[in-house]
Scaffold this motif. Sequence first.
Motif, PDB file in Angstrom:
ATOM      1  N   MET A  50       0.660  -1.260  -0.024  1.00  8.41           N
ATOM      2  CA  MET A  50      -0.248   0.002  -0.507  1.00  8.41           C
ATOM      3  C   MET A  50       0.784   1.413   0.220  1.00  8.41           C
ATOM      4  SD  MET A  50      -3.135   0.044   2.369  1.00  8.41           S
ATOM      5  CE  MET A  50      -2.258   1.583   3.721  1.00  8.41           C
ATOM      6  N   LEU A  73      -7.179  -0.248   5.783  1.00  6.46           N
ATOM      7  CA  LEU A  73      -7.937  -1.059   4.805  1.00  6.46           C
ATOM      8  C   LEU A  73      -9.529  -2.187   4.529  1.00  6.46           C
ATOM      9  CD1 LEU A  73      -4.551  -3.429   3.277  1.00  6.46           C
ATOM     10  CD2 LEU A  73      -5.779  -2.025   2.213  1.00  6.46           C
ATOM     11  N   ALA A  92      -2.757   5.181   7.857  1.00  3.26           N
ATOM     12  CA  ALA A  92      -1.819   4.044   7.293  1.00  3.26           C
ATOM     13  C   ALA A  92      -0.730   3.480   7.258  1.00  3.26           C
ATOM     14  CB  ALA A  92      -1.976   4.199   5.668  1.00  3.26           C
ATOM     15  N   THR A 138      -4.873   0.361  -2.250  1.00  3.76           N
ATOM     16  CA  THR A 138      -6.213   0.242  -1.227  1.00  3.76           C
ATOM     17  C   THR A 138      -7.582  -0.406  -2.273  1.00  3.76           C
ATOM     18  OG1 THR A 138      -6.939   2.669  -2.316  1.00  3.76           O
ATOM     19  CG2 THR A 138      -5.413   2.460   0.371  1.00  3.76           C
TER      20      THR A 138
END
Lengths: 126, 208
Positions: B109, B147, B139, B201
């Motif tokens: 990610m 997520l 994140a 994502t």
Amino acid sequence: MANASAMQAASAVPGIPQDEDGPVFREPWEAQAFAMTLALYDRGLFTWSEWAAALAGEIKRAQAAGDPDTGETYYSHWLAALERMVAEKGVATTQTLHRTRDAWDHACDRTPHGQPIELRASDFHD
Amino acid sequence: MAHDHDHHHHHDHEHSELSETQLRVRALETVLTEKGYVDPAALDAIVEAYQTKIGPRNGARVVAKAWTDPAFKQALLDDATKAIGTLGHVSRVGDHLIAVENTPQRHNMVVCTLCSCYPWEMLGLPPVWYKASPYRSRAVKDPRGVLADFGVTLPKDTEIRVWDSTAETRFLVLPMRPAGTEGWSEERLAEIVTRDSMIGTGLPKAAS
């Protein structure tokens, strides 16, 4: 597509790069400049024919100064026309725009990479 | 433009960077917002409406090619900038684009808050939330939770690796090819590669 104003702009302003659905943009900032212009039009700051004339004037000046006119610089002219329009309509002086541009530059310099770049009062210098 | 005070314009990765044009666009937006002429949320909405109309959006084609051409995939993982440069129809990308491959063991990610490091040539318009500060910090701290917010649930034993772009290094996630797409053409595969799947994502659209 976005809205009625965008479609009007696409037909009233010569040269707007578009495909079958409407305007297309090479870079995100071009779409931002376009969006600001739509918003100002919706506020009644200018008509599309007025905008088309301003943009044509900008392109003429750029060509006189040696712009290669490849089409790639269309939105550079658009941005310059927008700055000029904003100043001519008395919304903000060129000086204010320059000062704010310098403040953003300062904000970038003090913002570690990866952090959101936010403008603070201390970024402005007189 | 007159700005002759002591700006240091060396381009290191310590601080953020915007191009001259981006600075001018931001200045206009700031001034017009302050004076009540525009509403930033309304501007975002207009720009979002054009999200599929910005930039060449070559990323999906690159991913589809990697799925169908093992030699290209290897070249992409070795040196993404160079590999993409060999595709004549794809425009230039940044100097240091790195492709990171999702596998059953590892999901990648990318976080960034949007200066010049977002590879929009590949991905198209960045999502609005991508530049929000809470997204970035969450994140990094809780990738699995982020997520989940995006509706992506991964097996517990899949490691999640978060990549933080730097000014010189930009990332492209190479998602896993969905089951049920055997024999698909590159063109058909490219259609299921979403922007969000290339920043990690999201996942490619399911085969149907």
